[in-house]
Design a protein around this motif. Structure first.
Motif, PDB file in Angstrom:
ATOM      1  N   UNK A 228     -17.334 -97.383  -6.304  1.00  0.00           N
ATOM      2  CA  UNK A 228     -17.738 -98.737  -5.525  1.00  0.00           C
ATOM      3  C   UNK A 228     -19.190 -98.916  -5.806  1.00  0.00           C
ATOM      4  N   UNK A 229     -20.066 -97.721  -6.554  1.00  0.00           N
ATOM      5  CA  UNK A 229     -21.355 -98.357  -7.208  1.00  0.00           C
ATOM      6  C   UNK A 229     -21.006 -99.204  -8.542  1.00  0.00           C
ATOM      7  N   UNK A 230     -19.865 -99.034  -9.281  1.00  0.00           N
ATOM      8  CA  UNK A 230     -19.677 -99.758 -10.499  1.00  0.00           C
ATOM      9  C   UNK A 230     -19.355-101.284  -9.936  1.00  0.00           C
ATOM     10  N   UNK A 231     -18.533-101.242  -8.908  1.00  0.00           N
ATOM     11  CA  UNK A 231     -18.254-102.794  -8.353  1.00  0.00           C
ATOM     12  C   UNK A 231     -19.421-103.445  -8.045  1.00  0.00           C
ATOM     13  N   UNK A 232     -20.638-102.864  -7.465  1.00  0.00           N
ATOM     14  CA  UNK A 232     -21.754-103.304  -7.169  1.00  0.00           C
ATOM     15  C   UNK A 232     -22.390-103.693  -8.417  1.00  0.00           C
ATOM     16  N   UNK A 233     -22.505-102.907  -9.261  1.00  0.00           N
ATOM     17  CA  UNK A 233     -23.133-103.161 -10.623  1.00  0.00           C
ATOM     18  C   UNK A 233     -22.656-104.435 -11.276  1.00  0.00           C
ATOM     19  N   UNK A 234     -21.224-104.468 -11.324  1.00  0.00           N
ATOM     20  CA  UNK A 234     -20.478-105.654 -11.780  1.00  0.00           C
ATOM     21  C   UNK A 234     -20.942-106.992 -10.855  1.00  0.00           C
ATOM     22  N   UNK A 235     -21.382-106.898  -9.854  1.00  0.00           N
ATOM     23  CA  UNK A 235     -21.868-108.044  -9.033  1.00  0.00           C
ATOM     24  C   UNK A 235     -23.224-108.478  -9.355  1.00  0.00           C
ATOM     25  N   UNK A 236     -23.927-107.232  -9.459  1.00  0.00           N
ATOM     26  CA  UNK A 236     -25.298-107.559  -9.901  1.00  0.00           C
ATOM     27  C   UNK A 236     -25.502-108.280 -11.441  1.00  0.00           C
ATOM     28  N   UNK A 237     -24.676-107.585 -12.176  1.00  0.00           N
ATOM     29  CA  UNK A 237     -24.685-108.509 -13.607  1.00  0.00           C
ATOM     30  C   UNK A 237     -24.117-109.923 -13.448  1.00  0.00           C
ATOM     31  N   UNK A 238     -23.236-110.039 -12.766  1.00  0.00           N
ATOM     32  CA  UNK A 238     -22.764-111.375 -12.566  1.00  0.00           C
ATOM     33  C   UNK A 238     -23.884-112.195 -11.824  1.00  0.00           C
ATOM     34  N   UNK A 239     -24.255-111.898 -11.019  1.00  0.00           N
ATOM     35  CA  UNK A 239     -25.254-112.728 -10.225  1.00  0.00           C
ATOM     36  C   UNK A 239     -26.753-112.775 -11.183  1.00  0.00           C
ATOM     37  N   UNK A 240     -27.039-111.890 -11.804  1.00  0.00           N
ATOM     38  CA  UNK A 240     -28.283-111.872 -12.573  1.00  0.00           C
ATOM     39  C   UNK A 240     -28.026-112.685 -13.863  1.00  0.00           C
ATOM     40  N   UNK A 241     -26.809-112.797 -14.444  1.00  0.00           N
ATOM     41  CA  UNK A 241     -26.738-113.522 -15.602  1.00  0.00           C
ATOM     42  C   UNK A 241     -25.844-114.994 -15.196  1.00  0.00           C
ATOM     43  N   UNK A 242     -25.704-115.298 -14.038  1.00  0.00           N
ATOM     44  CA  UNK A 242     -24.780-116.413 -13.616  1.00  0.00           C
ATOM     45  C   UNK A 242     -25.368-117.743 -14.068  1.00  0.00           C
ATOM     46  N   UNK A 243     -26.632-118.011 -14.100  1.00  0.00           N
ATOM     47  CA  UNK A 243     -26.977-119.421 -14.794  1.00  0.00           C
ATOM     48  C   UNK A 243     -27.167-119.225 -16.301  1.00  0.00           C
ATOM     49  N   UNK A 244     -27.599-118.169 -16.755  1.00  0.00           N
ATOM     50  CA  UNK A 244     -27.384-117.902 -18.142  1.00  0.00           C
ATOM     51  C   UNK A 244     -26.041-118.227 -18.878  1.00  0.00           C
ATOM     52  N   UNK A 245     -25.024-117.629 -18.245  1.00  0.00           N
ATOM     53  CA  UNK A 245     -23.742-117.547 -19.006  1.00  0.00           C
ATOM     54  C   UNK A 245     -22.769-118.458 -18.222  1.00  0.00           C
ATOM     55  N   UNK A 246     -23.460-119.625 -17.618  1.00  0.00           N
ATOM     56  CA  UNK A 246     -22.559-120.877 -17.150  1.00  0.00           C
ATOM     57  C   UNK A 246     -21.873-121.519 -18.404  1.00  0.00           C
ATOM     58  N   UNK A 247     -22.541-122.092 -19.314  1.00  0.00           N
ATOM     59  CA  UNK A 247     -22.011-122.475 -20.403  1.00  0.00           C
ATOM     60  C   UNK A 247     -20.846-121.761 -21.075  1.00  0.00           C
TER      61      UNK A 247
END
Length: 604
Positions: A228-247
């Motif tokens: 479950x920690x890995x799932x939260x880590x994935x979400x944390x990365x998805x949120x952190x890099x959301x704007x940067x990786x949009x293109x």
């Protein structure tokens, strides 16, 4: 804001709760959900519940108050299901909660059940209830059981709370698995948050209205926390890099759909709703995988560079003459005599071992790259299965040989499958459409065949080029060593004035030191390049890509013939088998790289 990957909260429990226990049970459920949310701050929660009377609805009421989303799988068609509610008030509560659900869908008939059979109270109807309990036990990561714990497992009612708890702790029996699931796959078991719940007219259990944790045999709470920690880590990365990786997500989606970037929106609108959801998830996982792949490669190159620098300084210190100081040296002489090269060797070793390697390890670049890549590849196959109308969940076929830490990927796939279930259930009614199968043949089978063939050629060319460079470095190093041996040996046997002069020059401490540095450095560079190539696994990649190219080439040939003959069922079966083979090959890729962690290379 929560990330894109939910944690699924499942519930099973008694219908006949005592009214006087309602407040206490709501408090227990509220604290448990709040604890889960606190432990996973980047992760949304989604409750999976059929909203039966009693426990199901109690948990649903509390969860909705806390902002948890709700998906309702129904064991029976709605008109039949509503017949099982005891009163008009109960029916009204069910409809009110159902109206607040994000989605709902009816489970298919169990094998052996019929439309007429489930209309009668008895075994077939009970088996439908057991099926929805098995679904919740299999799909959820957080499983609540409002249960008195007193039932004899040998005499459990089919579909009852005790049986569903057993499904959760021991695994779901094959008879309750989806028909598309592989018989070789195993049913995930999980922990149970047991809320000890009295029942009307039954003896009050010990520790009533308390909570306890039940674990499957041979598993620990820490293993579930890690998943479950890995799932939260994935979400944390998805949120952190959301704007940067949009293109990059737009680019990723265009590659998946095989269209230009400005055509992505129009192409996506023509897809089934479930495939659109998977497409968006794929873009997130794919771009994160590429992002951390860049970090991993950069860290690996820095490590090899600093190990080379470290080895160079050590060879210079070992090979070059050391300055001597007088009996009463000046400060300048003392500074010159300091073993600077040895200090630089130590400093560069520390940079490699404790700065670059430690940073990469702490940030977990390599594992994130590999895990997110594995998740993206599974979603790619799930996407094309959904487009084609192939029934099946990739989690039932993926990473069967790779367990432990990688189990979080299967959990992630099951969580997203729960979100898509309502759309998939509605789309299944459409059946197989020739234009959809043709789309998959062109944009998956044909494109992947070309991709793997191209990658196999590139990896093989890179491998051969690197092997040639390493061979030349070794040859030059050996040739210089042989030449040095000749220069130092021949004048001792044959008195040739010119060679004696060269021998005398070579034996000068500075000259000899420089020559030795060059010989050793060439050998070190060859060794490091060989180690880097091993880390990059060019040889294994070339073989894997070649096998996949042949697999997709064969699939294209057979699929084209089946579609031309109008054999849609055969075509769908071929796509399912192809996806399973691709999943297994990708699992082997993950295992290959898991066995080659990022480490400080040895220079000698």
């Amino acid at each position: 804001m929560p990330g894109p990957l939910p944690l699924i909260v499942g519930v099973t429990g008694h219908r006949d709760l005592r009214p006087e226990d309602t407040h206490a049970l709501e408090g227990l459920v509220r604290r448990l959900i709040e604890d889960v949310k606190h432990a996973h701050p980047h992760t949304p929660l989604l409750l999976l519940s059929p909203l039966a009377e009693g426990s199901d609805r109690l948990v649903a009421r509390v969860a909705l108050e806390l902002g948890v989303r709700l998906v309702v799988p129904l064991p029976l068609p709605l008109d039949l299901y509503e017949q099982d509610f005891a009163s008009e008030a109960s029916l009204a509560e069910f409809r009110r909660l159902l109206g607040r659900a994000e989605s709902s869908y009816v489970l298919p008939l169990m094998r052996g059940n019929t439309d007429q059979g489930i209309r009668q109270y008895g075994d077939q109807r009970n088996r439908q209830y057991a099926q929805v309990g098995a679904l919740i036990a299999r799909q959820s990561q957080v499983f609540l059981a409002l249960w008195d714990g007193a039932s004899d497992a040998g005499n459990d009612k089919v579909g009852g709370t005790a049986e569903v708890v057993r499904f959760r702790l021991e695994g779901v029996p094959p008879s309750y698995e989806p028909t598309s699931a592989s018989p070789l796959s195993y049913s995930s078991s999980g922990r149970v948050y047991h809320l000890v719940t009295p029942r009307i007219g039954q003896p009050v259990p010990q520790k009533a209205l308390a909570s306890e944790l039940l674990l499957p045999s041979r598993q620990t709470a820490a293993s579930f926390d890690e998943r479950e920690g890995w799932m939260d880590r994935f979400n944390e990365d998805a949120l952190h890099f959301d704007a940067q990786l949009a293109p990059a997500r737009v680019t990723s989606t265009s590659y998946l759909l095989n269209v230009k970037e400005h055509e992505v929106d129009a192409a996506a609108r023509s897809l089934p709703a479930s495939a659109q959801m998977t497409m968006e998830r794929y873009a997130v996982a794919d771009t994160l995988a590429l992002h951390f792949a860049t970090y991993t490669k950069a860290a690996s190159r820095k490590l090899f560079l600093w190990v080379f620098v470290s080895a160079l300084f050590f060879n210079l210190f070992h090979s070059l003459p050391h300055p001597h100081i007088s009996e009463h040296p000046s400060l300048g002489e003392r500074l010159i005599a300091v073993p600077w090269l040895l200090l630089l060797f130590l400093a560069s070793s520390i940079v490699a071992s404790y700065w670059i390697h430690r940073e990469a390890t702490e940030q977990d670049y390599q594992n994130k790259h590999q895990d997110y890549r594995a998740l993206a590849e599974a979603l790619r196959i799930q996407f094309f299965w959904q487009v084609a109308g192939v029934q099946g969940d990739v989690a039932d076929h993926y990473l069967r040989k790779q367990r432990g830490a990688l189990e979080w990927i299967r959990n992630a796939l099951r969580a997203w499958d729960t979100e898509s279930s309502a759309n998939e259930a509605h789309e299944a009614v459409e059946g197989l459409l020739p234009e959809r199968l043709d789309y998959v043949a062109r944009n998956w089978v044909f494109e992947q065949r070309n991709y793997f063939a191209s990658k196999a050629r590139r990896e093989q060319a890179t491998l051969e080029d690197e092997e040639k460079k390493i061979e030349w470095l070794v040859r030059i190093s050996v040739a210089m060593a042989m030449l040095l041996a000749v220069v130092l040996t021949v004048p001792l046997l044959v008195p040739i004035h010119a060679l004696e002069a060269v021998k005398h020059w070579v034996e000068e401490p500075l000259t000899h030191g420089i020559i030795m540095v060059v010989i050793v450095t060439l050998a070190v560079v060859a060794g490091l390049r060989h180690g880097y190539n091993q880390q990059m696994a060019h040889s294994e990649h070339a073989k894997q890509f070649g096998r996949m190219s042949e697999l997709f080439d064969a699939a294209q040939t057979h699929l084209s013939a089946q579609l031309d003959a109008g054999k849609l069922e055969d075509g769908a079966a071929l796509l399912r088998e192809l996806g399973q083979e691709a999943l297994e090959e990708n699992g082997d890729w993950v295992l290959l790289h898991r066995e080659r962690p990022l480490e400080v290379p040895h220079s000698g």
